[in-house]
Design an enzyme around this catalytic site. Structure first.
Site, PDB file in Angstrom:
ATOM      1  N   GLY A  79       0.806  -1.211   0.000  1.00 27.06           N
ATOM      2  CA  GLY A  79       0.000   0.000   0.000  1.00 27.06           C
ATOM      3  C   GLY A  79       0.833   1.253   0.000  1.00 27.06           C
TER       4      GLY A  79
ATOM      5  CB  THR B 169      -5.786   6.272  -2.278  1.00 29.23           C
ATOM      6  OG1 THR B 169      -4.599   6.977  -1.893  1.00 29.23           O
ATOM      7  CG2 THR B 169      -6.975   7.177  -2.143  1.00 29.23           C
ATOM      8  CB  CYS B 170      -1.551   3.498  -0.027  1.00 29.34           C
ATOM      9  SG  CYS B 170      -2.054   3.327   1.692  1.00 29.34           S
ATOM     10  CB  VAL B 171      -4.336  -0.518   1.337  1.00 24.17           C
ATOM     11  CG1 VAL B 171      -2.851  -0.744   1.591  1.00 24.17           C
ATOM     12  CG2 VAL B 171      -4.924   0.421   2.374  1.00 24.17           C
TER      13      VAL B 171
END
Length: 1024
Positions: free
Chosen positions: A715, A991-993
């Site tokens: 992520g 948003t990373c994951v």
């Protein structure tokens, strides 16, 4: 002491019982020497005898010749003198004395013996004398006796002259004499004589005015359907019309005489060109035909014009590619006649690229170096006036004549590929393009079907089928027309602009194009499928020959058909006009086995050949990959995406990497640190030369210089990647510009081509490659003309509309301008501005001094478009593609068009499928699929409009478009986690994951209000 009892004569005996070896050897050598001496003596005696016999013969011959010479000189005009002249043979003195005597006394003296009792003897003897005169002229046409010889030769084979002196039987006598020498090299001797006289001396030659009538006298002597007539016609073409610079050798009067007496109307009797003709002979034959025939086009009957065109076609088909360039051959590598108009070339003419084939090991024959005058004469072949004259004339003739012309033009393209655009452009500019396209389609191609051209075996049943050259020429011409055809013209929606008349309509209606494109698709698919036998051997045919054939191999034919097919499909991709599934061949193949075979072929090519493999080679070695790379739209998009992901999966396996672990922590990854306020620069410095195909771990450094806590399970990398893309594609950085649709393309200014900035383009290409490799969607839209370059395709006029609408409208106005384009004062230059400084760039050498005219305006339009769409961003694009290709094999991208590439990068524009999203969502904290808040959440999402759903998707994943093959492909999966019970809080996201942090709202109404507030204002947006 004297020997006693005569012992000196007694034979010496070796009492030891052994012979002396040296003695025996000596005796043997002596015997051999004596035998050799006897043999040599015999040879001397025999030679002396033969020499004496020869000398006696020579002496006798000389005596007889002297006697015959004395007899000849006492009766030069009589039958005895004629007989003696024949027996004397090729004696220039005797022949000259006889010729001068007879010529001096006039024609009556020549034919006096033909009327008396010696008539039959005279005819036999005069034929042999004629042959001696012919040989004398061939050896020395500038001798003092040449004029007298030629005067007699002309008189003896002229029916009018002979009939004037011996009566009605004179025609038969002249024909008999001419037939005798015709079959003994008459025309080859005439050719020797004409070639013997240097071009620099030919105008003042006294022999040439007498040699020229002999070249055409046969057609006044023999009846048209006789053997003598047809043999003379074939010999005239192969011996006289192959003389280099023939029009430049002849005095003006002789040139006019030859031109007026050439039997153009009898070309129907011509056999195919002799196989003994050399390449140089054929080239000069074409040049001479172009000097004499065009002025007669209008009066030639249809069969003769058809035969002439067939002759030109046969000649052009047998001449090596590029031979008309007249340059020495630089390489022994064979050159294909195909022209690749899809490739993005930096050539300043219409795009033509000769592709070198590595499959032919035999070197081509050396190409002749041509005189500038010959090249000038050959250039009339492709002159607009010549081509349009032929087109205008043949449109009034039967179908066979028109088809012969189309075959000739195809052959001309094949032998002179560098002039392909000029040839097709001349037809289009001359106003005949529309008529030809309609004629080809409605007259021949519309009634054809793929099965008749390409049966199940992959080979045609009838190579002379007229639909083959008709289909090829139509595909070639229509492809060229599309280069400068705007969508308004293509779809027939043009209107009056600025007082200029409406654009001409598309030569083919959309309904006709639907049928035509399907025919092209079926033919192309059959050719790709039929490129190999079951044992893997190539089955392509070297060429199509015959009266209605073309010079192209099936491989080259496939390329021509494919180019037209791809060009039509590109229009349909922008504005669909074909039925659903029109482009698919799914019903003809089993998709599952097709995918398996394609994967196997890719493995074979990637592991078996370290060197680069061209598109043509792929089509030959791997038929399924050939289909995917050349006509990918024939296979469903979802299937191609599946193949693409499989290629990447196999690439990971080759690197001993588990694709399932790409976001899992572990060893074997590259670990880098990045400052949060310097993401782009740090990413560039640390990843510019890194192996981006491997796993990368990111550690962020906060504003205080401390490492942020946490382990990157994938992520954090996505967070870094998303932020990196946002920065490097920011137009304020100066590397990218955006059009009115907010689509990005490289900055064309000189600033962007500095070495440091080119390194940035290379790095950005690697970043986009990494995103495609990992399946990360990037919310970036690229301009269509820039995406086309990813595929190695050429950008055309219509692509300019998305870049510079004003310039596009101006070029469309010029294209359809009814007045004289020269009134607009345009030249072959383009003005550019770079940091406030105006510069003028020549589009072609000395372009500022070349005016845009009615004839060259299409070339100008193309060159302006090509400059703006390609040349200005050439270096930037090359750097970008260099970086991209380090991560993604260029062959894989060939499976998609521009629109599909955009979907690969940023996801599909299709509506967000909530059911699919719900079925592929994971839950965390106290949430599960049956939790009240989750049930309420999905009810709210179902009630949202599409734009709100996209906003939600962007809020959680940073990309507003769904994944290509559904949300099961989203990595990591969409997830929802409990964010507590505080209903005053807004939802947030990582948003990373791809994680939505959702508070436990008590009512559906509150949930919807809070959710909409968050996704529309980005409130609570959290990258952590």
């Amino acid at each position: 002491m004297l020997p006693l009892f005569g012992d000196e004569k007694r034979r010496q005996i070796n009492l030891g019982g052994k012979s002396s070896v040296s003695t025996l050897s000596s005796l043997t050598d002596q015997a051999k020497a004596r035998r050799a001496d006897r043999f040599l003596e015999k040879r001397k005696n025999d030679s002396a005898t033969r020499i004496q016999a020869w000398w006696r013969g020579v002496s006798a011959t000389l005596a007889v010749r002297a006697e015959m010479r004395r007899a000849f000189e006492t009766d030069i005009e009589g039958i005895t003198g004629l007989r003696c002249l024949v027996l004397i043979g090729l004696d220039e003195d005797a022949l000259g004395k006889w010729s001068r005597t007879i010529a001096g006394k006039g024609e009556g003296c020549l034919f006096s013996l033909a009327l008396g009792p010696n008539q039959s003897s005279w005819l036999v003897l005069i034929r042999q004398v004629y042959f001696l005169l012919l040989k004398s002229i061939a050896a020395s046409p500038q001798s003092s006796n040449a004029v007298a010889h030629l005067q007699i030769m002309n008189a003896l084979v002229s029916p009018d002259v002979v009939m004037r002196h011996i009566g009605p039987q004179g025609r038969a006598v002249a024909a008999d004499i001419l037939l005798y020498v015709l079959r003994r090299g008459f025309y080859s001797s005439l050719s020797e004589a004409i070639r013997y006289i240097p071009v620099t001396e030919s105008k003042g030659s006294k022999a040439l005015p007498l040699l020229v009538p002999l070249a055409t006298v046969a057609f006044a002597t023999f009846a048209p359907m006789t053997d003598g007539y047809s043999e003379s016609l074939a010999a005239l073409v192969s011996s006289i019309l192959t003389i280099p610079l023939l029009p430049y050798r002849l005095p003006l009067q002789s040139l006019s005489q030859l031109s007026s007496h050439l039997p153009f109307a009898s070309f129907v009797l011509l056999p195919p060109p002799a196989s003994s003709l050399t390449i140089t002979d054929k080239i000069h034959l074409v040049a001479n035909l172009m000097a004499f025939t065009p002025p007669r086009y209008g009066v030639l009957p249809a069969p003769a014009l058809t035969a002439y065109l067939n002759l030109l076609t046969a000649l052009l088909d047998s001449i090596p590619c590029n031979a008309f360039d007249g340059k020495p051959q630089l390489s022994a590598a064979p050159v294909s006649t195909s022209a690749n108009i899809d490739s993005d070339s930096d050539d300043e003419s219409l795009p033509v690229v000769s592709v070198v084939s590595s499959f032919t090991s035999n070197p081509p024959p050396p190409l002749p170096i041509l005189d500038a005058r010959t090249q000038k004469r050959l250039s009339t072949l492709i002159a607009p006036a010549h081509l349009n004259s032929l087109l205008s004339i043949t449109l009034k003739h039967p179908d066979t004549t028109r088809m012969a012309l189309y075959c000739m033009i195809l052959a001309l393209e094949g032998v002179w590929p560098g002039k392909r655009s000029s040839i097709l452009g001349a037809i289009v500019v001359g106003g005949n393009g529309t008529s030809v396209i309609k004629e080809l389609w409605r007259g021949t191609v519309r009634g054809a079907n793929a099965a008749s051209i390409i049966p199940a075996s992959g080979r045609p049943s009838s190579p002379s089928d007229p639909s083959i050259p008709a289909l090829l020429f139509l595909a070639d011409l229509y492809t060229h027309v599309l280069l400068t055809m705007g969508d308004d013209e293509f779809f027939g929606t043009s209107t009056l602009v600025g007082g200029s008349p409406a654009a001409p309509r598309n030569p083919m209606s959309l309904d006709e194009l639907t049928v035509f494109s399907r025919l092209l698709l079926d033919v192309a698919f059959g050719l790709y499928q039929g490129s190999q036998d079951s044992d893997g051997k190539d089955t392509s045919i070297s060429g199509i020959t015959g009266p209605k054939g073309v010079r192209y191999s099936w491989e080259e034919m496939r390329e021509k058909v494919t180019k037209c097919l791809v060009a039509i499909h590109a229009r349909d991709s922008r504005r669909p006009f074909t039925p659903q599934d029109h482009w698919l061949v799914s019903s003809q193949i089993d998709l599952r086995s097709f995918v398996e075979a394609a994967l196997f072929e890719e493995q074979q090519i990637s592991t078996g050949n370290a060197r680069a493999v061209t598109t043509r080679q792929i089509a030959r070695l791997a038929p399924r990959l050939g289909i995917l790379h050349n006509i990918p739209f024939s296979i469903p998009f979802s299937t191609r995406v599946q193949v693409f992901r499989s290629f990447i999966y196999n690439d990971m396996l080759k690197r001993q990497r588990n694709p399932e672990d790409m976001y899992n922590p572990g060893s074997g990854r590259l670990q880098i640190t990045v400052r949060r306020d310097n993401i782009a620069e740090d990413g560039f410095d640390r990843l510019r030369d890194a192996d981006l195909k491997g796993r990368i771990g990111i550690t962020f450094i906060d504003k205080f210089g401390e490492e942020e806590a946490g382990i990157d399970g994938g992520g954090v990398f996505k967070e870094f990647f998303t932020s990196l893309c946002k920065e490097v594609f920011d137009t304020d950085r100066g590397l990218w510009l955006a059009n009115k649709k907010n689509e990005l393309y490289p900055n064309p200014h000189l600033y962007a081509v500095e070495a440091h900035n080119l390194n940035w383009y290379r790095f950005i290409g690697r970043i986009i490659g990494k995103a495609m490799h990992e399946g990360i969607l990037v919310d970036i839209a690229f301009a269509g003309f820039f995406l086309a370059k990813w595929l190695g395709k050429q950008s055309f006029l219509d692509d300019l509309a998305s870049l510079d609408p004003e310039l596009y409208n101006g070029l469309i106005f010029l294209k359809h301008y009814a007045g004289n384009p020269e009134d607009l004062s345009l030249n072959f230059t383009v003005a550019v501005e770079d940091f406030g400084v105006n510069k003028t760039i020549n589009l072609i050498p000395d372009g500022s001094n070349i005016a845009v005219t009615k004839e060259n305006r299409l070339q100008y339009i193309y060159l302006v478009s090509h400059y703006r769409l390609s040349k200005q961003i050439k270096l930037q694009s090359e750097a970008f593609f260099e970086g991209l290709s380090q991560i993604i094999d260029h062959k894989w991208l060939k499976m998609f068009n521009q629109q599909e590439l955009q979907i690969l990068i940023g996801g599909t524009d299709s509506p967000v499928d909530v059911d699919d999203l719900q079925g592929n969502t994971q839950y965390g904290g106290v949430f599960d699929s049956n939790h009240a808040t989750i049930i309420a959440f999905w009810k709210v999402v179902h009630s949202l409009e599409q734009e709100q759903r996209r906003a939600l998707l962007r809020f959680v994943t940073s990309c507003s478009r769904p994944p290509l093959l559904g949300f099961k492909e989203l990595i990591p999966n969409f997830a929802i986690r409990d964010a507590g019970s505080d209903e005053l809080r807004l939802p947030t996201s990582s948003t990373c994951v791809n994680l939505l942090k959702l508070p436990r709202y008590s009512s559906e109404k509150v949930l919807k209000a809070k959710l909409l507030q968050a996704i529309t204002a980005n409130a609570g947006f959290d990258l952590s």
